[in-house]
Write a protein that holds these residues in place. Structure first.
Motif, PDB file in Angstrom:
ATOM      1  N   ALA A 148       0.838  -1.194   0.000  1.00 32.23           N
ATOM      2  CA  ALA A 148       0.000   0.000   0.000  1.00 32.23           C
ATOM      3  C   ALA A 148       0.876   1.248   0.000  1.00 32.23           C
ATOM      4  O   ALA A 148       1.944   1.273   0.600  1.00 32.23           O
ATOM      5  CB  ALA A 148      -0.908   0.015   1.220  1.00 32.23           C
ATOM      6  N   LEU A 149       0.424   2.272  -0.685  1.00 35.53           N
ATOM      7  CA  LEU A 149       1.172   3.527  -0.732  1.00 35.53           C
ATOM      8  C   LEU A 149       0.875   4.322   0.516  1.00 35.53           C
ATOM      9  O   LEU A 149      -0.225   4.811   0.726  1.00 35.53           O
ATOM     10  CB  LEU A 149       0.794   4.325  -1.986  1.00 35.53           C
ATOM     11  CG  LEU A 149       1.521   5.648  -2.186  1.00 35.53           C
ATOM     12  CD1 LEU A 149       3.024   5.430  -2.213  1.00 35.53           C
ATOM     13  CD2 LEU A 149       1.061   6.306  -3.463  1.00 35.53           C
ATOM     14  N   ARG A 150       1.863   4.404   1.381  1.00 38.64           N
ATOM     15  CA  ARG A 150       1.756   5.136   2.641  1.00 38.64           C
ATOM     16  C   ARG A 150       3.071   5.857   2.890  1.00 38.64           C
ATOM     17  O   ARG A 150       4.130   5.364   2.524  1.00 38.64           O
ATOM     18  CB  ARG A 150       1.487   4.187   3.797  1.00 38.64           C
ATOM     19  CG  ARG A 150       0.200   3.409   3.641  1.00 38.64           C
ATOM     20  CD  ARG A 150      -0.454   3.303   4.991  1.00 38.64           C
ATOM     21  NE  ARG A 150      -1.694   2.566   4.919  1.00 38.64           N
ATOM     22  CZ  ARG A 150      -2.876   3.143   4.871  1.00 38.64           C
ATOM     23  NH1 ARG A 150      -2.972   4.443   4.861  1.00 38.64           N
ATOM     24  NH2 ARG A 150      -3.977   2.437   4.830  1.00 38.64           N
ATOM     25  N   ARG A 151       2.988   7.009   3.551  1.00 35.60           N
ATOM     26  CA  ARG A 151       4.208   7.718   3.931  1.00 35.60           C
ATOM     27  C   ARG A 151       4.908   6.928   5.024  1.00 35.60           C
ATOM     28  O   ARG A 151       4.284   6.446   5.950  1.00 35.60           O
ATOM     29  CB  ARG A 151       3.888   9.130   4.432  1.00 35.60           C
ATOM     30  CG  ARG A 151       3.434  10.043   3.323  1.00 35.60           C
ATOM     31  CD  ARG A 151       3.228  11.472   3.790  1.00 35.60           C
ATOM     32  NE  ARG A 151       2.066  11.564   4.664  1.00 35.60           N
ATOM     33  CZ  ARG A 151       2.106  12.035   5.908  1.00 35.60           C
ATOM     34  NH1 ARG A 151       3.230  12.469   6.417  1.00 35.60           N
ATOM     35  NH2 ARG A 151       1.009  12.090   6.631  1.00 35.60           N
ATOM     36  N   GLY A 182       8.332  11.811   4.641  1.00 32.64           N
ATOM     37  CA  GLY A 182       8.211  10.390   4.356  1.00 32.64           C
ATOM     38  C   GLY A 182       7.619  10.076   3.002  1.00 32.64           C
ATOM     39  O   GLY A 182       7.337   8.917   2.706  1.00 32.64           O
ATOM     40  N   VAL A 183       7.428  11.086   2.159  1.00 38.63           N
ATOM     41  CA  VAL A 183       6.820  10.865   0.845  1.00 38.63           C
ATOM     42  C   VAL A 183       7.741  10.023  -0.034  1.00 38.63           C
ATOM     43  O   VAL A 183       7.321   9.004  -0.585  1.00 38.63           O
ATOM     44  CB  VAL A 183       6.471  12.207   0.160  1.00 38.63           C
ATOM     45  CG1 VAL A 183       5.991  11.995  -1.265  1.00 38.63           C
ATOM     46  CG2 VAL A 183       5.421  12.947   0.961  1.00 38.63           C
ATOM     47  N   ALA A 192       3.960  19.366  -6.164  1.00 42.45           N
ATOM     48  CA  ALA A 192       3.548  17.957  -6.200  1.00 42.45           C
ATOM     49  C   ALA A 192       3.938  17.251  -4.904  1.00 42.45           C
ATOM     50  O   ALA A 192       3.165  16.452  -4.369  1.00 42.45           O
ATOM     51  CB  ALA A 192       4.182  17.261  -7.397  1.00 42.45           C
ATOM     52  N   TYR A 193       5.125  17.558  -4.378  1.00 39.97           N
ATOM     53  CA  TYR A 193       5.561  16.961  -3.115  1.00 39.97           C
ATOM     54  C   TYR A 193       4.621  17.363  -1.984  1.00 39.97           C
ATOM     55  O   TYR A 193       4.221  16.528  -1.170  1.00 39.97           O
ATOM     56  CB  TYR A 193       6.995  17.382  -2.787  1.00 39.97           C
ATOM     57  CG  TYR A 193       7.563  16.658  -1.588  1.00 39.97           C
ATOM     58  CD1 TYR A 193       8.225  15.458  -1.739  1.00 39.97           C
ATOM     59  CD2 TYR A 193       7.410  17.161  -0.294  1.00 39.97           C
ATOM     60  CE1 TYR A 193       8.748  14.775  -0.648  1.00 39.97           C
ATOM     61  CE2 TYR A 193       7.915  16.488   0.802  1.00 39.97           C
ATOM     62  CZ  TYR A 193       8.588  15.297   0.614  1.00 39.97           C
ATOM     63  OH  TYR A 193       9.079  14.619   1.699  1.00 39.97           O
ATOM     64  N   LEU A 194       4.265  18.636  -1.929  1.00 39.81           N
ATOM     65  CA  LEU A 194       3.346  19.104  -0.885  1.00 39.81           C
ATOM     66  C   LEU A 194       1.981  18.437  -0.999  1.00 39.81           C
ATOM     67  O   LEU A 194       1.374  18.054   0.004  1.00 39.81           O
ATOM     68  CB  LEU A 194       3.204  20.625  -0.943  1.00 39.81           C
ATOM     69  CG  LEU A 194       4.443  21.426  -0.557  1.00 39.81           C
ATOM     70  CD1 LEU A 194       4.200  22.913  -0.757  1.00 39.81           C
ATOM     71  CD2 LEU A 194       4.874  21.127   0.873  1.00 39.81           C
ATOM     72  N   LEU A 254      -1.993  14.166   0.652  1.00 38.80           N
ATOM     73  CA  LEU A 254      -2.901  13.138   0.153  1.00 38.80           C
ATOM     74  C   LEU A 254      -2.536  11.709   0.573  1.00 38.80           C
ATOM     75  O   LEU A 254      -3.416  10.868   0.749  1.00 38.80           O
ATOM     76  CB  LEU A 254      -2.982  13.199  -1.369  1.00 38.80           C
ATOM     77  CG  LEU A 254      -3.581  14.488  -1.917  1.00 38.80           C
ATOM     78  CD1 LEU A 254      -3.487  14.503  -3.446  1.00 38.80           C
ATOM     79  CD2 LEU A 254      -5.026  14.643  -1.475  1.00 38.80           C
ATOM     80  N   ILE A 255      -1.247  11.404   0.717  1.00 42.45           N
ATOM     81  CA  ILE A 255      -0.845  10.034   1.073  1.00 42.45           C
ATOM     82  C   ILE A 255      -0.942   9.875   2.585  1.00 42.45           C
ATOM     83  O   ILE A 255      -0.335  10.637   3.333  1.00 42.45           O
ATOM     84  CB  ILE A 255       0.594   9.740   0.596  1.00 42.45           C
ATOM     85  CG1 ILE A 255       0.692   9.831  -0.923  1.00 42.45           C
ATOM     86  CG2 ILE A 255       1.023   8.359   1.065  1.00 42.45           C
ATOM     87  CD1 ILE A 255       2.103   9.678  -1.445  1.00 42.45           C
TER      88      ILE A 255
END
Length: 64
Positions: free
Chosen positions: A8-11, A20-21, A53-55, A60-61
């Motif tokens: 799963a995509l998580r920080r 943690g992105v 995009a990083y922000l 969002l993640i």
């Protein structure tokens, strides 16, 4: 509630530098976190919305 799958995509809260992105994306796709961080920093010299995009990804993640 069931635990998230390992893919799963998580920080990543344990291997983070700022939010943690990059570590979360690297873990999701099996990449090196430091390599992805370096690629992001190098891409910041190119024109484009990398920082925005990083922000957005930070917001969002979800964190693990």
């Amino acid at each position: 509630m069931s635990s998230p799958t390992p893919y799963a995509l998580r920080r990543d809260s344990r291997n983070r530098v700022i939010a943690g992105v990059c570590a979360g994306i690297a873990r999701r796709y099996g990449l090196s976190p430091n390599g992805l961080r370096l690629a992001f920093v190098v891409s910041c010299v190119l024109p484009g919305p990398q920082f925005i995009a990083y922000l957005l990804l930070w917001v969002l993640i979800p964190s693990d």
